[in-house]
Write an enzyme that holds these catalytic residues in place. Structure first.
Site: not given
Ligand code: WQD
Length: 338
Positions: A124, A148, A152
Site C-alpha cells: 500500500s 495497519y 505493510k
C-alpha cells in the site's frame, strides 16, 4: 499457472480472481471470510463461467495450509489476506500484527516448504508515511503512523530479507494508492462490513440513500479546493496490474521488485463528490467537519516504473470509477446478500 489467491473473496482479491481466470490461469482461493461474504463466490463463478475452489480457513492454520500446498501444486501466490482498517488497527494492534504479519509468515513458511517461490504481495502507498513528497516514487523510505501501516512496512521488509537470503524467490511488492470502482457488470464491488472508512463507498451509500450526508474531513488543506487529494485507481486497473506483475516475475530473474499502482493523478474530495453526482444523477449532500487525525493533504503516485517495466498503465478515469461504483451500488444497495 495454478495460482493461490489469499483473501480472494475480498474487494480487490475478487476482482483479481476474475482477471486471472480471464487470462487462462487456474485459481484457488483461501479466505477466512472475516471481511467478505460467501455470496461473492457465486458471483465469481457466474461471471467467469468457471468453478472457483474456495477453502475457508485462517492462514495461521499451518496444517491446513501445508495440506493445501501438498495437494494442489500451486505455481504462484497472490497475497491479499489481511485486515486493512487504519482506525481499527490503532485500537487492536495485536490482532493486526497477528493476522497480517503472522498470517504472512505462516503463508511464506508453507510456500518455502512446498517449493513455491513466486508471490505478488498486496502492499500500500501507506508505507510512504505522512511526510513523503508527491508524486511518490518506489525508492522513497518507508514508515507508518498506525499498526495497519506498520504491518505493510514489516511484511515488505520480511520479503526483502527473504529475497536476499534466497534469491530464487520471485517477489512483487505492489503499492496500491486508493482502490475504488467495481467490475463493469455491477455484480461484484466494494462492500464494507460496517460504516465505510473510505470516501468512495461512503459517497456511494449516501447517493443510494443508505446514509444521510457525507462528512468532508477538512477543507483547509493546501490543495486545489482545500480538501484532501488522493490518487484513486480503478480496481479493474489494479487487477490488471497484478496480472502484469505476476507475468513479469515469472519471466525475469530479479528476486524482488517494487511497483506503484496508481494513475499519477490527484483528485480532491469535492471533485470526487461532483464526479459521483454526475455518474449517479443523485445528490451527495455533505458537511465540512474537522480534519481526520492522521490524514495527509495530498497523495499520488509516480507510476512510471510500472509503466516502463510492466507495460502497465491505469486506463480508467475518475468518471469511469464513479459510473462503475454506482452500477454496483445501485444494483446492490445493501451490498452482497447474507
Ligand atoms: C480519502 C480522502 C479523507 C472519508 C486509506 C488508508 C490507506 C489505504 C486506502 C489500505 C481523504 C477524505 C474520507 C470520509 C472524507 N487503505 N474522506 N470523508 O485515507 O487516503 O487511505 O484507504 O491500504 O491505507 O489510509 O483513503 O478513502 O479514507 O480518504 O472527507 O467519510 O477522503 O480525509 O482526504 P485514505 P480514504
Amino acid at each position: 499457472m495454478h495460482v493461490l489467491v489469499t483473501g480472494g473473496a475480498g474487494y480487490i482479491g475478487s476482482h483479481t480472481v476474475l482477471a486471472l481466470l480471464a487470462a487462462g490461469h487456474r485459481v484457488t482461493v483461501v479466505d477466512d471470510f472475516s471481511n467478505a461474504k460467501p455470496a461473492v463466490v457465486g458471483r465469481l463463478e457466474e461471471l467467469s463461467g468457471q468453478h472457483v475452489p474456495v477453502h475457508a480457513f485462517d492462514l495461521a492454520e499451518a496444517d491446513k495450509l501445508a495440506a493445501l500446498f501438498a495437494q494442489e501444486g500451486f505455481e504462484a501466490v497472490v497475497h491479499f489476506a489481511g485486515f486493512k482498517a487504519v482506525g481499527e488497527s490503532v485500537a487492536q494492534p495485536l490482532g493486526y500484527y497477528r493476522n497480517n504479519l503472522g498470517g504472512t509468515l505462516s503463508l511464506l513458511t508453507a510456500m518455502q516448504g512446498a517449493g513455491v517461490r513466486r508471490i505478488v504481495f498486496s502492499s500500500s502507498a501507506t508505507v510512504y508515511g505522512p511526510d513523503a513528497p508527491v508524486p511518490m516514487t518506489e525508492d522513497l523510505p518507508t514508515s507508518a503512523t498506525n499498526p495497519y501501516g506498520w504491518t505493510k512496512v514489516m511484511i515488505e521488509q520480511v520479503l526483502r530479507d527473504l529475497a536476499v537470503a534466497d534469491p530464487t524467490w520471485r517477489i512483487a511488492l505492489l503499492r496500491y494508492f486508493n482502490p475504488v470502482g467495481a467490475h463493469p457488470s455491477g455484480r461484484i464491488g466494494e462492500d464494507p462490513a460496517d460504516v465505510p472508512n473510505n470516501l468512495m463507498p461512503f459517497v456511494a451509500q449516501v447517493a443510494v440513500g443508505r446514509r444521510e450526508r457525507l462528512s468532508v474531513f477538512g477543507d483547509d488543506y493546501d490543495t486545489v479546493d482545500g480538501t484532501g487529494v488522493r490518487d484513486y485507481i480503478h480496481v479493474e486497473d489494479l487487477a490488471a496490474g497484478h496480472l502484469a506483475a505476476l507475468e513479469w516475475i515469472s519471466g525475469h530473474d530479479r528476486a524482488l521488485s517494487t511497483w506503484n499502482l496508481g494513475t499519477g493523478r490527484g483528485t480532491s474530495v469535492l471533485e470526487l463528490v461532483a464526479a459521483f453526482e454526475r455518474a449517479s444523477s443523485r445528490p451527495v449532500p455533505y458537511d465540512v467537519v474537522a480534519r481526520r487525525p492522521g490524514d495527509i493533504a495530498a497523495s499520488y503516485a509516480d507510476p512510471s516504473l510500472a509503466e516502463a517495466e510492466l507495460g502497465w498503465r491505469a486506463a480508467r478515469s475518475v468518471d469511469d470509477m464513479c459510473t462503475d461504483t454506482w452500477r454496483w451500488q445501485s444494483a446492490n444497495p445493501e451490498g452482497y446478500p447474507g
